[in-house]
Design an enzyme around this catalytic site. Structure first.
Site, PDB file in Angstrom:
ATOM      1  N   SER A  22       7.772   5.557-103.539  1.00  0.00           N
ATOM      2  CA  SER A  22       6.453   5.316-104.150  1.00  0.00           C
ATOM      3  C   SER A  22       5.805   4.138-103.448  1.00  0.00           C
ATOM      4  CB  SER A  22       6.597   4.986-105.638  1.00  0.00           C
ATOM      5  OG  SER A  22       5.359   4.550-106.168  1.00  0.00           O
TER       6      SER A  22
ATOM      7  N   TYR B  42      10.840   0.182-112.201  1.00  0.00           N
ATOM      8  CA  TYR B  42      10.542   1.399-111.424  1.00  0.00           C
ATOM      9  C   TYR B  42      10.216   1.040-109.969  1.00  0.00           C
ATOM     10  CZ  TYR B  42       7.695   5.375-109.810  1.00  0.00           C
ATOM     11  OH  TYR B  42       7.160   6.418-109.085  1.00  0.00           O
TER      12      TYR B  42
HETATM   13  P1  NAP Z   1       6.804  14.371-113.289  1.00  0.00           P
HETATM   14  O1  NAP Z   1       5.574  15.200-113.318  1.00  0.00           O
HETATM   15  O2  NAP Z   1       7.107  13.480-114.436  1.00  0.00           O
HETATM   16  O3  NAP Z   1       8.043  15.358-113.024  1.00  0.00           O
HETATM   17  C1  NAP Z   1       9.331  14.822-112.995  1.00  0.00           C
HETATM   18  C2  NAP Z   1      10.324  15.918-112.708  1.00  0.00           C
HETATM   19  O4  NAP Z   1      11.607  15.314-112.562  1.00  0.00           O
HETATM   20  C3  NAP Z   1      10.448  16.962-113.795  1.00  0.00           C
HETATM   21  O5  NAP Z   1      10.675  18.200-113.166  1.00  0.00           O
HETATM   22  C4  NAP Z   1      11.691  16.524-114.561  1.00  0.00           C
HETATM   23  O6  NAP Z   1      12.392  17.610-115.152  1.00  0.00           O
HETATM   24  C5  NAP Z   1      12.519  15.961-113.431  1.00  0.00           C
HETATM   25  N1  NAP Z   1      13.528  14.995-113.840  1.00  0.00           N
HETATM   26  C6  NAP Z   1      13.364  13.818-114.479  1.00  0.00           C
HETATM   27  N2  NAP Z   1      14.549  13.207-114.633  1.00  0.00           N
HETATM   28  C7  NAP Z   1      15.474  14.012-114.068  1.00  0.00           C
HETATM   29  C8  NAP Z   1      16.873  13.940-113.919  1.00  0.00           C
HETATM   30  N3  NAP Z   1      17.573  12.899-114.390  1.00  0.00           N
HETATM   31  N4  NAP Z   1      17.496  14.948-113.295  1.00  0.00           N
HETATM   32  C9  NAP Z   1      16.823  16.016-112.816  1.00  0.00           C
HETATM   33  N5  NAP Z   1      15.497  16.138-112.934  1.00  0.00           N
HETATM   34  C10 NAP Z   1      14.833  15.142-113.557  1.00  0.00           C
HETATM   35  O7  NAP Z   1       6.837  13.433-111.998  1.00  0.00           O
HETATM   36  P2  NAP Z   1       6.004  13.422-110.608  1.00  0.00           P
HETATM   37  O8  NAP Z   1       4.814  12.580-110.800  1.00  0.00           O
HETATM   38  O9  NAP Z   1       5.892  14.774-110.054  1.00  0.00           O
HETATM   39  O10 NAP Z   1       7.006  12.544-109.744  1.00  0.00           O
HETATM   40  C11 NAP Z   1       7.937  13.082-108.840  1.00  0.00           C
HETATM   41  C12 NAP Z   1       8.443  11.952-107.977  1.00  0.00           C
HETATM   42  O11 NAP Z   1       7.335  11.324-107.333  1.00  0.00           O
HETATM   43  C13 NAP Z   1       9.164  10.857-108.750  1.00  0.00           C
HETATM   44  O12 NAP Z   1      10.270  10.384-108.013  1.00  0.00           O
HETATM   45  C14 NAP Z   1       8.111   9.774-108.878  1.00  0.00           C
HETATM   46  O13 NAP Z   1       8.671   8.499-109.024  1.00  0.00           O
HETATM   47  C15 NAP Z   1       7.390   9.930-107.555  1.00  0.00           C
HETATM   48  N6  NAP Z   1       6.037   9.377-107.528  1.00  0.00           N
HETATM   49  C16 NAP Z   1       5.059   9.882-108.335  1.00  0.00           C
HETATM   50  C17 NAP Z   1       3.795   9.305-108.293  1.00  0.00           C
HETATM   51  C18 NAP Z   1       2.644   9.785-109.139  1.00  0.00           C
HETATM   52  O14 NAP Z   1       1.596   9.129-109.186  1.00  0.00           O
HETATM   53  N7  NAP Z   1       2.777  10.915-109.821  1.00  0.00           N
HETATM   54  C19 NAP Z   1       3.533   8.230-107.432  1.00  0.00           C
HETATM   55  C20 NAP Z   1       4.570   7.761-106.648  1.00  0.00           C
HETATM   56  C21 NAP Z   1       5.813   8.341-106.689  1.00  0.00           C
HETATM   57  P3  NAP Z   1      12.328  17.937-116.738  1.00  0.00           P
HETATM   58  O15 NAP Z   1      10.914  18.321-117.015  1.00  0.00           O
HETATM   59  O16 NAP Z   1      13.277  19.041-116.970  1.00  0.00           O
HETATM   60  O17 NAP Z   1      12.712  16.636-117.446  1.00  0.00           O
END
Ligand code: NAP
Length: 247
Positions: free
Chosen positions: A142, A156
């Site tokens: 991130s 985080y």
């Molecule tokens: P999200 O919409 O909250 O989706 C998270 C996903 O991870 C869901 O499929 C969830 O599955 C799964 N998950 C959570 N904990 C888990 C675990 N312990 N084991 C296996 N699966 C798990 O998140 P996102 O925004 O797409 O983020 C994805 C990645 O991008 C993350 O690493 C996040 O830190 C990074 N990121 C996001 C942003 C942003 O602005 N969105 C910015 C920077 C970095 P369930 O639904 O089954 O719980």
């Protein structure tokens, strides 16, 4: 093309990456933690477009779950070519003074230990020194690793700093095993993760701090991940690519 495991692929960046991986010819393992219905919808979307995908439940922070994720993948597809360590969590905005050890442990366990455990198993499968075919790992960090996220979630942000360092180190460790290891650092992306922080509309609040003056999409992050996995990135390893609109 090969076989790809995408962790946390039931929604958001992981789901977009799974769909683009399938479009690029990968057989895709759609990993999720608890939302089977959402994971099945991603799998159905891939299959109805002519691709190959299966859902596998596993909490990446639990070693036994990670072992069965890789065992099931190998038993179904017989090989592994790509891992996207996308699963990640954040918790409600607060300062460090208010954070419990349980919360900090949850965040580090999923984001850091989960990434390391999955990478460890992927290296065992893919290493040319273990009669694997080589492959690619992309870790989802991130831009918070650079910004530190004060008064929101320093736990985080620090977990993502660890991912950056881990990416560099592992890339060097397995470069002669046919495995490339890279990371993407998304900025503010429209997904459901911001609701976990207590502010579902966070992207629209902070987008004016982004030079491009907008939030990004999950598909824009997925495109960078798929490029890093592809042969077009054949001399790229240990790289941290910001997908953050210039932030
Ligand atoms: P999200 O919409 O909250 O989706 C998270 C996903 O991870 C869901 O499929 C969830 O599955 C799964 N998950 C959570 N904990 C888990 C675990 N312990 N084991 C296996 N699966 C798990 O998140 P996102 O925004 O797409 O983020 C994805 C990645 O991008 C993350 O690493 C996040 O830190 C990074 N990121 C996001 C942003 C942003 O602005 N969105 C910015 C920077 C970095 P369930 O639904 O089954 O719980």
């Amino acid at each position: 093309m090969g076989v790809a495991i995408i962790t946390g692929a039931s929604r958001g960046i992981g789901a977009a990456t799974a769909i683009q991986a399938a479009q690029n010819g990968y057989s895709v393992v759609v990993n999720y933690r608890s939302n089977a219905q959402a994971a099945n919808e991603v799998v159905d979307q891939i299959i109805s477009s002519g691709g190959t995908a299966i859902p596998i439940a596993a909490d990446v922070g639990v070693e036994a779950d990670v072992l069965q994720l890789f065992e099931q993948t190998l038993s179904k597809f017989g090989r592994l070519d790509a891992l996207v360590n996308n699963a990640g969590i954040l918790e409600p905005h607060m300062t460090l003074e208010s954070m419990t050890v349980e919360r900090i442990t949850r965040v580090l366990n999923t984001n850091v230990i989960g990434t390391m455990l999955c990478a460890r198993e992927a290296v065992k499968c893919m290493s040319t020194k273990n009669s694997g075919f080589g492959g690619g790992i992309v870790n989802v960090s991130s831009i918070a690793a650079q910004l530190g996220s004060p008064r929101e979630y320093v736990d985080y942000a620090a977990s993502k700093g660890a991912i950056d360092t881990f990416t560099k180190g592992l890339a060097g460790e397995v470069a002669d095993c046919g495995i490339r290891v890279n990371a993407v650092r998304p900025g503010v992306i429209y997904t459901e993760i911001h609701a976990s922080g207590g502010e579902p509309e966070r992207v629209d609040r902070v987008k004016h701090n982004v030079p491009m003056q907008r939030g990004g999409t999950a598909e824009e992050v997925a495109s960078a991940i798929i490029w890093l996995l592809s042969d077009q990135a054949s001399y790229t390893t240990g790289a941290l690519i910001d997908v953050s609109g210039g932030r």
